[in-house]
Design a protein around this motif. Structure first.
Motif, PDB file in Angstrom:
ATOM      1  N   VAL A 290     -40.748   5.628  -4.529  1.00 55.19           N
ATOM      2  CA  VAL A 290     -41.169   5.444  -5.924  1.00 55.19           C
ATOM      3  C   VAL A 290     -41.023   3.979  -6.314  1.00 55.19           C
ATOM      4  O   VAL A 290     -41.928   3.386  -6.939  1.00 55.19           O
ATOM      5  CB  VAL A 290     -40.342   6.338  -6.870  1.00 55.19           C
ATOM      6  N   ARG A 291     -39.912   3.373  -5.936  1.00 51.74           N
ATOM      7  CA  ARG A 291     -39.668   1.961  -6.252  1.00 51.74           C
ATOM      8  C   ARG A 291     -40.765   1.066  -5.679  1.00 51.74           C
ATOM      9  O   ARG A 291     -41.162   0.072  -6.302  1.00 51.74           O
ATOM     10  CB  ARG A 291     -38.300   1.547  -5.697  1.00 51.74           C
ATOM     11  N   LEU A 292     -41.259   1.435  -4.497  1.00 54.96           N
ATOM     12  CA  LEU A 292     -42.305   0.643  -3.827  1.00 54.96           C
ATOM     13  C   LEU A 292     -43.706   1.071  -4.249  1.00 54.96           C
ATOM     14  O   LEU A 292     -44.692   0.645  -3.632  1.00 54.96           O
ATOM     15  CB  LEU A 292     -42.151   0.775  -2.313  1.00 54.96           C
ATOM     16  N   ASN A 293     -43.800   1.936  -5.262  1.00 59.13           N
ATOM     17  CA  ASN A 293     -45.088   2.411  -5.802  1.00 59.13           C
ATOM     18  C   ASN A 293     -45.916   3.174  -4.765  1.00 59.13           C
ATOM     19  O   ASN A 293     -47.153   3.107  -4.761  1.00 59.13           O
ATOM     20  CB  ASN A 293     -45.914   1.232  -6.354  1.00 59.13           C
ATOM     21  N   GLN A 294     -45.216   3.912  -3.910  1.00 60.13           N
ATOM     22  CA  GLN A 294     -45.890   4.713  -2.891  1.00 60.13           C
ATOM     23  C   GLN A 294     -45.895   6.198  -3.239  1.00 60.13           C
ATOM     24  O   GLN A 294     -46.739   6.950  -2.746  1.00 60.13           O
ATOM     25  CB  GLN A 294     -45.206   4.508  -1.540  1.00 60.13           C
ATOM     26  N   CYS A 295     -44.958   6.630  -4.051  1.00 57.59           N
ATOM     27  CA  CYS A 295     -44.752   8.054  -4.326  1.00 57.59           C
ATOM     28  C   CYS A 295     -44.562   8.233  -5.831  1.00 57.59           C
ATOM     29  O   CYS A 295     -43.994   7.359  -6.498  1.00 57.59           O
ATOM     30  CB  CYS A 295     -43.527   8.535  -3.544  1.00 57.59           C
ATOM     31  N   SER A 296     -45.016   9.366  -6.345  1.00 55.27           N
ATOM     32  CA  SER A 296     -44.840   9.625  -7.770  1.00 55.27           C
ATOM     33  C   SER A 296     -43.395  10.010  -8.067  1.00 55.27           C
ATOM     34  O   SER A 296     -42.721  10.640  -7.241  1.00 55.27           O
ATOM     35  CB  SER A 296     -45.778  10.741  -8.232  1.00 55.27           C
ATOM     36  N   ALA A 297     -42.947   9.648  -9.266  1.00 50.29           N
ATOM     37  CA  ALA A 297     -41.597  10.023  -9.684  1.00 50.29           C
ATOM     38  C   ALA A 297     -41.460  11.537  -9.774  1.00 50.29           C
ATOM     39  O   ALA A 297     -40.374  12.084  -9.527  1.00 50.29           O
ATOM     40  CB  ALA A 297     -41.275   9.370 -11.024  1.00 50.29           C
ATOM     41  N   ASP A 298     -42.557  12.232 -10.085  1.00 51.17           N
ATOM     42  CA  ASP A 298     -42.506  13.690 -10.175  1.00 51.17           C
ATOM     43  C   ASP A 298     -42.206  14.323  -8.822  1.00 51.17           C
ATOM     44  O   ASP A 298     -41.427  15.278  -8.734  1.00 51.17           O
ATOM     45  CB  ASP A 298     -43.830  14.233 -10.720  1.00 51.17           C
ATOM     46  N   ASP A 299     -42.842  13.797  -7.747  1.00 55.05           N
ATOM     47  CA  ASP A 299     -42.578  14.352  -6.422  1.00 55.05           C
ATOM     48  C   ASP A 299     -41.134  14.086  -6.004  1.00 55.05           C
ATOM     49  O   ASP A 299     -40.466  14.955  -5.421  1.00 55.05           O
ATOM     50  CB  ASP A 299     -43.540  13.753  -5.390  1.00 55.05           C
ATOM     51  N   ALA A 300     -40.637  12.884  -6.279  1.00 57.05           N
ATOM     52  CA  ALA A 300     -39.245  12.568  -5.939  1.00 57.05           C
ATOM     53  C   ALA A 300     -38.291  13.480  -6.698  1.00 57.05           C
ATOM     54  O   ALA A 300     -37.299  13.980  -6.134  1.00 57.05           O
ATOM     55  CB  ALA A 300     -38.949  11.107  -6.250  1.00 57.05           C
ATOM     56  N   ALA A 301     -38.584  13.740  -7.958  1.00 59.32           N
ATOM     57  CA  ALA A 301     -37.732  14.621  -8.755  1.00 59.32           C
ATOM     58  C   ALA A 301     -37.778  16.057  -8.232  1.00 59.32           C
ATOM     59  O   ALA A 301     -36.767  16.774  -8.251  1.00 59.32           O
ATOM     60  CB  ALA A 301     -38.167  14.574 -10.219  1.00 59.32           C
ATOM     61  N   ARG A 302     -38.963  16.465  -7.771  1.00 61.76           N
ATOM     62  CA  ARG A 302     -39.107  17.823  -7.225  1.00 61.76           C
ATOM     63  C   ARG A 302     -38.258  17.998  -5.965  1.00 61.76           C
ATOM     64  O   ARG A 302     -37.587  19.025  -5.788  1.00 61.76           O
ATOM     65  CB  ARG A 302     -40.581  18.079  -6.918  1.00 61.76           C
ATOM     66  N   VAL A 303     -38.261  17.009  -5.107  1.00 63.55           N
ATOM     67  CA  VAL A 303     -37.446  17.058  -3.887  1.00 63.55           C
ATOM     68  C   VAL A 303     -35.963  17.123  -4.252  1.00 63.55           C
ATOM     69  O   VAL A 303     -35.205  17.959  -3.733  1.00 63.55           O
ATOM     70  CB  VAL A 303     -37.726  15.834  -3.000  1.00 63.55           C
ATOM     71  N   GLU A 304     -35.551  16.249  -5.145  1.00 64.46           N
ATOM     72  CA  GLU A 304     -34.148  16.209  -5.549  1.00 64.46           C
ATOM     73  C   GLU A 304     -33.731  17.525  -6.201  1.00 64.46           C
ATOM     74  O   GLU A 304     -32.627  18.030  -5.956  1.00 64.46           O
ATOM     75  CB  GLU A 304     -33.925  15.042  -6.506  1.00 64.46           C
ATOM     76  N   ALA A 305     -34.621  18.101  -7.011  1.00 62.38           N
ATOM     77  CA  ALA A 305     -34.300  19.365  -7.695  1.00 62.38           C
ATOM     78  C   ALA A 305     -34.081  20.495  -6.702  1.00 62.38           C
ATOM     79  O   ALA A 305     -33.149  21.292  -6.848  1.00 62.38           O
ATOM     80  CB  ALA A 305     -35.418  19.723  -8.674  1.00 62.38           C
ATOM     81  N   HIS A 306     -34.932  20.560  -5.653  1.00 62.39           N
ATOM     82  CA  HIS A 306     -34.790  21.651  -4.692  1.00 62.39           C
ATOM     83  C   HIS A 306     -33.517  21.494  -3.879  1.00 62.39           C
ATOM     84  O   HIS A 306     -32.757  22.462  -3.695  1.00 62.39           O
ATOM     85  CB  HIS A 306     -36.003  21.731  -3.766  1.00 62.39           C
ATOM     86  N   LEU A 307     -33.255  20.291  -3.402  1.00 56.94           N
ATOM     87  CA  LEU A 307     -32.042  20.069  -2.622  1.00 56.94           C
ATOM     88  C   LEU A 307     -30.801  20.360  -3.473  1.00 56.94           C
ATOM     89  O   LEU A 307     -29.837  20.979  -3.003  1.00 56.94           O
ATOM     90  CB  LEU A 307     -32.003  18.634  -2.098  1.00 56.94           C
ATOM     91  N   GLY A 308     -30.836  19.930  -4.709  1.00 54.11           N
ATOM     92  CA  GLY A 308     -29.708  20.191  -5.590  1.00 54.11           C
ATOM     93  C   GLY A 308     -29.537  21.665  -5.896  1.00 54.11           C
ATOM     94  O   GLY A 308     -28.405  22.156  -6.006  1.00 54.11           O
TER      95      GLY A 308
END
Length: 376
Positions: A290-308
């Motif tokens: 996300v920081r490098l503008n390669q991935c959406s913040a929504d996708d990163a949040a979705r990954v983090e939500a599932h792992l959590g």
């Protein structure tokens, strides 16, 4: 790629031309391990490498199975834990195999999780310039990841898995019933590697895991499906890139950050086990993307939500105890095996199921990102 080997058992083939082998996935397979070995490798003798925890639960079943098939075996029992992946333990295994007077055509059997599999496979690869070995993985992490693909090795004070070799097994026997004896934390840690395959290039698999992960944890058909799908995913990549000269590096999603965190905690399993490091690493890889503008913040949040949601750590602050500074963590990353002539390489993502190999990642970007994500 796969077919039913026996009723209730799934067979996945790792296609490596003249060195292809089967992964058998099913309930109660340790009890039939001897017949599977005898059918493929007649007239062998074996050294079983295991740890004291696994031996208490599964060694007698394996030895009885080998005896029924007419296979003689010796046992080498080690201490459990990541610290066993060491030069000292490697020497003990090599000495045990030689002490049993096993010949080059005999077998080493790895009965245990990823630590035992990596160590026993490495020993098999160097004793008598290469003996055959069989993986009998007893942890979820080992069944879906480390037992497949031929990566073996040990850790050093300078980093994880920096000494080893590629040495493919002759057979992998994944007994799903063995997972019932795992502590919940160990099962969760292994599940991180299952999630990884969805995040690399199987977005539909990740979506299924989001919906049905509880059934995977409970056991039964969903668990077998998750293991089989993970093994298929890895087998396909290994068949195309056995020695990790290209796309096989994608299997390291989350591992560059994760390995650095494991080294930073001194491989202390009370603080962080491998799969937990991978979970934090995958969350970091998505946030870095996300920081490098390669991935959406929504996708990163979705990954983090599932792992959590399944109870895995997703931030460095989730790791008990203190961590070294950003510069020290960056030095561990610089020891990663994917570094090429000093240039940092990461597995990053353009979204769920769209991972890619990012080469020449500026160290300054990584350092700044680590500083922002360190616990306060």
């Amino acid at each position: 790629m796969d077919a039913t080997a026996a009723e209730g058992t799934v067979r996945v083939e790792v296609d490596l031309a003249g060195r292809s082998y089967d992964i058998l996935i099913g309930d109660g397979l340790i009890a039939s391990c001897g017949s599977e070995i005898a059918r493929r490798m007649p007239s062998v003798r074996c050294a079983i490498v295991t740890d004291s925890n696994v031996a208490a639960a599964h060694l007698a079943t394996l030895v009885e199975s080998l005896e029924r098939a007419g296979i003689e075996s010796a046992t080498i029992t080690l201490d459990p834990g990541e610290k066993t992946k060491s030069f000292a333990a490697l020497e003990a295994v090599v000495d045990g195999v030689l002490g049993a007077r096993l010949e080059r055509g005999d077998l080493v059997i790895a009965l245990g999780g990823g630590v035992i599999g990596d160590l026993a496979g490495f020993a098999a690869g160097i004793v008598r310039r290469g003996m055959g070995f069989v993986q009998v993985p007893t942890s979820l992490l080992a069944q879906v990841d480390s037992s497949v693909g031929g990566k073996t090795g040990i850790n050093t004070a300078r980093g994880k898995n920096l000494v080893g070799l590629f040495h493919q097994p002759r057979l992998v026997v994944a007994d799903t019933a063995a997972l019932d004896t795992l502590p919940p934390r160990e099962f969760r840690a292994g599940y991180a590697e299952v999630v990884k395959y969805g995040l690399i290039d199987r977005p539909d698999f990740f979506a299924w895991l989001e919906k049905d992960w509880r059934a995977v944890f409970t056991g039964g058909p969903a668990r077998q499906r998750a293991i089989a799908e993970s093994c298929r995913a890895k087998a396909e990549i290994v068949a195309r890139d056995e020695l990790e000269t290209g796309e096989r590096a994608l299997l390291n999603l989350g591992h560059t950050f994760g390995h650095a965190l494991e080294a930073a905690t001194g491989y202390d399993g009370a603080r962080l086990v491998h799969g937990e490091g991978v979970a934090v690493g995958m969350a970091l890889a998505h946030r870095f993307s996300v920081r490098l503008n390669q991935c959406s913040a929504d996708d990163a949040a979705r990954v983090e939500a599932h792992l959590g949601e399944v109870g895995l750590p997703v931030r460095m602050a989730d790791i008990p105890g203190s961590l070294p500074g950003a510069e020290q963590l960056l030095s561990y990353i610089a020891q990663d095996k994917k570094v090429l002539r000093g240039a940092l390489t990461f597995i990053l993502t353009r979204g769920i199921g769209r991972s890619y190999i990012a080469r020449d990642v500026p160290a300054s970007e990584v350092l700044s990102f680590i500083q922002e994500n360190l616990p306060e």
